[in-house]
Design an enzyme around this catalytic site. Sequence first.
Site, mmCIF file in Angstrom:
data_model
loop_
_atom_site.group_PDB
_atom_site.id
_atom_site.type_symbol
_atom_site.label_atom_id
_atom_site.label_comp_id
_atom_site.label_asym_id
_atom_site.label_seq_id
_atom_site.Cartn_x
_atom_site.Cartn_y
_atom_site.Cartn_z
ATOM 1 N N GLY A 51 -50.776 15.056 11.459
ATOM 2 C CA GLY A 51 -49.315 14.363 11.026
ATOM 3 C C GLY A 51 -49.788 12.517 11.544
ATOM 4 O O GLY A 51 -49.484 12.195 10.392
ATOM 5 N N GLU A 97 -45.415 10.948 18.468
ATOM 6 C CA GLU A 97 -46.243 9.763 18.558
ATOM 7 C C GLU A 97 -45.722 8.288 20.127
ATOM 8 O O GLU A 97 -46.562 8.097 20.848
ATOM 9 C CB GLU A 97 -46.431 8.501 17.662
ATOM 10 C CG GLU A 97 -47.099 10.219 16.545
ATOM 11 C CD GLU A 97 -48.504 10.655 16.813
ATOM 12 O OE1 GLU A 97 -49.292 10.676 17.831
ATOM 13 O OE2 GLU A 97 -47.906 11.978 16.473
ATOM 14 N N HIS A 135 -46.147 9.517 23.287
ATOM 15 C CA HIS A 135 -47.591 9.828 23.809
ATOM 16 C C HIS A 135 -47.982 8.057 23.927
ATOM 17 O O HIS A 135 -48.841 8.433 25.114
ATOM 18 C CB HIS A 135 -48.183 9.745 22.752
ATOM 19 C CG HIS A 135 -49.157 11.307 22.768
ATOM 20 N ND1 HIS A 135 -49.202 11.935 23.174
ATOM 21 C CD2 HIS A 135 -48.896 12.091 21.065
ATOM 22 C CE1 HIS A 135 -49.646 13.239 23.219
ATOM 23 N NE2 HIS A 135 -49.101 13.464 21.060
HETATM 24 ZN ZN LIG Z 1 -49.656 14.720 19.642
#
Ligand SMILES: [Zn+2]
Length: 860
Positions: A266, A301, A304
């Site tokens: 993704g 994301e 992260h």
């Molecule tokens: Zn991830």
Amino acid sequence: MPGTNLTRDEARTRADLIRVDAYDIELDLGSAREGGTFRSTTVVRFSATTPGADSFIDLVAPSVEEITLNGTALDPASFADSRIPLPGLAAENELRVVANCAYSNTGEGLHRFVDPVDGETYLYTQFEVPDARRVYANFEQPDLKATFRFTVTAPTGWVVVSNSPTPEPVGEGATQVWEFEPTGRISSYITALVAGPYVGVFDTYENGEQRVPLAVYCRPSLREFLDAEAIFEVTKQGFDYFQAKFDFPYPFPKYDQLFVPEFNAGAMENAGAVTLRDQYVFRSKVTDAAYEARAATILHELAHMWFGDLVTMEWWNDLWLNESFATFAEAVCQAEAPGSKWPQSWTTFANQMKTWAYRQDQLPSTHPIMAEINDLEDVQVNFDGITYAKGASVLKQLVAYVGQDAFFEGVRAYFKRHAWGNTRLSDLLGALEEASGRDLKAWSKSWLETAGINVLRPSVVLNTDGEIESFTVLQEAPALPAGAKGEAVLRPHRIAIGFYELVDGSLVRTDRIELDVDGPRTEVPELVGRHRPAVVLLNDDDLSYAKIRLDEDSMAVVTEHLGGFTESLPRALCWASAWDMTRDGELAARDYLSLALSGIGRESDIGVVQSVQRQVKLALDSYTDPDWREQGLLRWAAAAEEHLRAAAPGSDHQLAWARTFASVARTDAQLDLLAGLLDGSVELKGLAVDTELRWALLARLSATGRADEAAIVAELERDNTAAGQEHAASCRSARPTAEAKAAAWASVVESDKLTNYVQEAVIAGFQQSDQRELLAPYAEKYFAAVKGIWETRSHEISQQIIVGLYPALQVSQETLAATDAWLASAEPAPALRRQVVESRAGIERALKAQAVDKAAGAAR
Ligand SMILES: [Zn+2]
């Protein structure tokens, strides 16, 4: 893929020996337009704790030209098995490696793509798990962090983006040079490079004194579809939310999001340079569920950047924690961030993440969340529903267990303590224990070190007045498949119980209690004496991770009134429970179809509608009695047409039904309707027959023999883009002829020329549930070819083939026997074995469900 592995023990030994200071990496991409190879020069400075010891550095490359260690030239021929041996290290070392690395077409390493629209070349890197070594020599393990300074030569006029802000290029002529500043100390797998004539849109995140440059990029051929403002809006909400919750400013100098072609996952959390699949730039109308999914990915994301990039797992056994945290963070941010367009994110979480987790957790390959990751092959097949979805579900349960405030307090301490470092699970649990005052060792053991799903059932006994005499929550240990790793245990569950009453046809919650369930029987005395409601719902609000069963009376009400729940989450939980019962053979597939037909018309959550549509198709294809299947498909296709015609013009529901109808149309009249929509002779008010919908219509017409090669070519002329070429490939392999199947098979199995995306499209077209007989001969061919595929193709490519071409449509004892014979004789590597065993489990489950469906039919 022999010779590309790295074991945990090797990584540990190397981490004990080496501390990496800095990489200086020069990449000459002047050859990008031609392809082939590019020159990669790495200079790395590192120290060794034991002078005189030997070690090695990782590299995957066609050739090495120079290896110089501390001024001494080493023989380039010593490069073998993806490693360069480093003999006799000094206390302080400088290593220089000059190699010719290869552009890839598999989405791994440095992917090279040529856009058919403008003929231009677009590059991007994808390095997780071990593919930075395909671009530059490095110590490829997450705990050997270092600074990275990239110097890139690329065609003049290109855009070049990396982790550090893009400098002004220098030089004149056909190529220029971009000299990036060094990064902070990060792991190699989150370094990145994106280069080509991409176009960017720019903005700034502002918060008090803080200014973070933001950008989104895509190819020029997608620019007209790039809704950058919507992307920036979600991104900024994420910055606000995460910075406040984590109490730690965004740690990198800028934040770019790059939509790149033929991306396998993704998205990828490269530090400050996130790459995302460019199907997220929507060329045609999509439903709100697609926008929600994109926003979730953006937030995932972004989370992260702290959890994963700033603080990084020591080894891949904690990959689950990395992914679970980001997955939990995306949902909690969507649920709570001011201005969020998707505050119902926990419904989506229940509908998608939980369903994924429950499915994965019942495969023979299931494993404890804390998986044993002995080497890189183990981790590459572990990007699974346990790692992402079960982990995130269990994290949600942990938050319910310690309380959300304590959870984030622990997280804040964790970031401060470990910034720019590496950690293990115990570091996070320790911080949470300090914050919450709770001992998490027993919790961790029962949830993280065991496998499978508990089943929770209510047992309600009424007295003669219809009041509750006793209410018990029964817990069952997971039914682990034979051969599964891990212990089947009862667990402590923090759950809610919801009472729902029918009010004017709607199911309204009239009561909710929260309690701890533990052991096989948990009495709930506070419910004694109450009136029995229409529906009793265990695990209301979806706090825990468990299979939920409805008692008979509740099931009867839900079967008739599932669409009547006024809230989306209990509806999603009941849909999930019904689907789960169908998969388990507790509900006949034809009864699931009836349930879907009665409830889906009232389902307002478009993501849930689309899930149910997919599940009904799967139930019909795999779980119905083959003798009844055609009846079921006809019923479903007729219902899809009715819903399509009845849906509000221009609505998401209309589009979702159009796509469903396009996938199941089967009578001549239905196929005529598809053809009419495609050629414009039929119009449905509000339905835009745009590029993607046209391809969906043509796909079905191709698979049913109604569209020929000329029709495919004509459509490709209208949409001669990369996506158009993929759709055309899929339409071709979908055609119902032996020649089409043979050509598709040969292009995937006997050649390695297809790119990752075209191959995926060919496989999807090849497997048609209405073409079982035509496909039957390929079962034998599959078992003859699969081991060779595994041994000669890259990880991504071989996984597509191994899973995608398994004879999953041949649901029979013969397929089980053929699989077993292959497993017994082929001596497959564990990761290959796992993928085939998972596919086999699908056949076994389908056979069982088909028998249940047949019995249900006979009973009527
Ligand atoms: Zn991830």
